[in-house]
Design an enzyme around this catalytic site. Sequence first.
Site: not given
Length: 584
Positions: A70, A198, A207, A227, A249, A251, A278, A366
Amino acid sequence: MASKLEALERWVNEVAARTRPAKIHWCDGSEAEYQQLVKEMLADGTLIELNQETHPGCYLHRSNPSDVARVEHLTFVCHKNQDDAGPNNHWMDPTEAHAKIDALFDGCMEGRTMYVIPYCMGPIDSPLSRCGVEITDSPYVVANMRIMTRMGKAAQERIEREGSFVKGLHSTGELDPERRFIMHFPEERTIKSYGSGYGGNALLGKKCHALRIASNQARDEGWLAEHMLIVGIENPQGDTHYVAAAFPSACGKTNLAMLIPPEGYRKDGWKVWTVGDDICWMRPGADGRLYAINPEAGFFGVAPGTSTSTNSNALQSISRNTIFTNVAVTADNQPWWEGLPGTPVTDWQGRPYDPANGPAAHPNSRFTVSAKQCPTWSEKAEDAQGVPIDAIVFGGRRPSLLPLVMEARDWAHGVLMGAAMGSETTAAATGAVGVLRRDSMAMKPFCGYHYGDYFAHWLSFDKPGMKLPKIFHVNWFRKGKDGKFLWPGFGENLRVLEWMINRADGKARGMETPIGIIPAEGELKLEGLNLPREATSELLDIDTAGWQAELDAIGEYLASFGSRMPERLHQEQQRVARGLSAAE
Ligand code: GDP
Ligand code: PGA
Ligand code: MN
């Protein structure tokens, strides 16, 4: 009814007039359509077939090396009034933003197919769900959206019934970082994204819609778009408690959502159910509790570090029907990343693997996979009413100071804990890695309006008739003097979750400290862990001087949001600071 469908058709025609595609394809979401897209992408090299014996239905996509995460500095939230975007967002005047990005869209689909993707975020029949339509020129995006959302016919039918939907326009463009923008128009419920293929930049349901636009919808309609992962913890008596947790993100959300209980717990009959990894949409029910749905239908997970020992549920999920992005490949054409056994021969850019070039798999590589393939997938994830939340957890990567776990004394204190969250940056966004920054409620990159207004919205849930969940803060990432993590993490995190659930049920006393409630002696079950005694005390140690400095920093941070920061949070910060001084 016809007029509602017309709104969609009119917009599709407008977009087509600007982008001038050779063909328009309305996605129906069928398996046949997916297979046809895969066939075309294999033919033009967008996808590479992986070993179909070990990984049936699995493909690899290599993104442009300049397009691997991102891009927060190119992401704009374009409210009419700049102040509504807040200092937490990049802002551009909506008229200017439209003009700038529309110029890039001019003729950008010439000679190619434009795909229209109707999708529903959340179970098709849920009143908590919201729909959108993404228009894109990327078949890779279509394939990913089919895995990540309820996409196609059923969603289109709901849109035709309701008439309202979030508009998302995307083009991969030239992949030139100089011609790349991710623009959000909250008042128009519109997203325009150009120049990146992406993840969160391009799969607009995730998002862009489910957080940046939905946070605006949620504020207007009295709910929360967060989130957060959602996980169900079933105890040996068969009772399931649901926990929602916000970590920035990379974590540990996916890992916690798919947690595998330590052996002793497993033997006793503990089970863990994955509802989401997420994003979480929560709304008060008639009984005053918060009910949550996962708006997504799949996982877009971080590959590196995923292994049998860390997250075997994820590893089992991705053994088939998975799209891998920017991972490495072994000699027998299996996907590979750091943390897996074996050796890579080809790196994420398709070069022969050479350690001198860095990791074989990109650190933000990913997997995209349907949630239904997860062995611990909860049937409650399809429940239109959502699941009742018993605990909300905040956390981040904090090498020092923050204890393993603490509980807020009440809702306002919990909101302060969330607002004060900090974490070291990760590879999920471009920029330096390992730098400590504030990331309130893990929403810094995703809150679609002024953080001050957002905290006020959170505080507004604390009113008569509500039965709000308890709020906790965790830190799996505290390090000892040797620079190693003090806490083993992963499955062992269940020990911390058990304490939280006991607190929620009134079965653990806890110990009050100036910064919050921590487990009293013996309340955190550590049997079988072999943790050195010093590690245990260090994990829950409260460094008063360090905390005073932290409270000062939190005070400055809150002040940086100016007059929109609710006074209640300043008072809360002062209350905690006073408690620390008194404890000295
Ligand atoms: P997400 O992006 O928030 O969903 O994060 P992930 O669950 O994908 O994890 C990101 C990284 O953190 C991976 O490399 C994990 O192996 C690592 N990680 C996740 N949980 C833990 C934990 O409890 N302890 C430690 N030390 N690392 C973790
Ligand atoms: P994450 O999401 O970084 O929160 O895992 C991925 C993305 O949006 O690219
Ligand atoms: Mn994740």
